[in-house]
Scaffold this motif. Sequence first.
Motif: not given
Length: 70
Positions: A10-23
């Motif tokens: 899936v393609a996600i924007d950088n902001n969402c990717y960062k949130k996933i990284e934090d989680l």
Amino acid sequence: MTDKSKYKSVAIDNNCYKKIEDLTTELTPGITLSRAQVVRILVNNFKLSEDEKEHQQHEGRLNWWIRYMK
């Protein structure tokens, strides 16, 4: 080799990717999850809550019908 029939991307924007990284470290303190595990947990929990809502709505209609028939 990865079985391509078992996985999708899936393609996600950088902001969402960062949130996933934090989680990856926030969901389970002391254990670092992979990004895929984070997404899987969030999706499954959301789907579970949606299924529970649907079940409660169905159960509510059934209870109403039972009360009505008495």
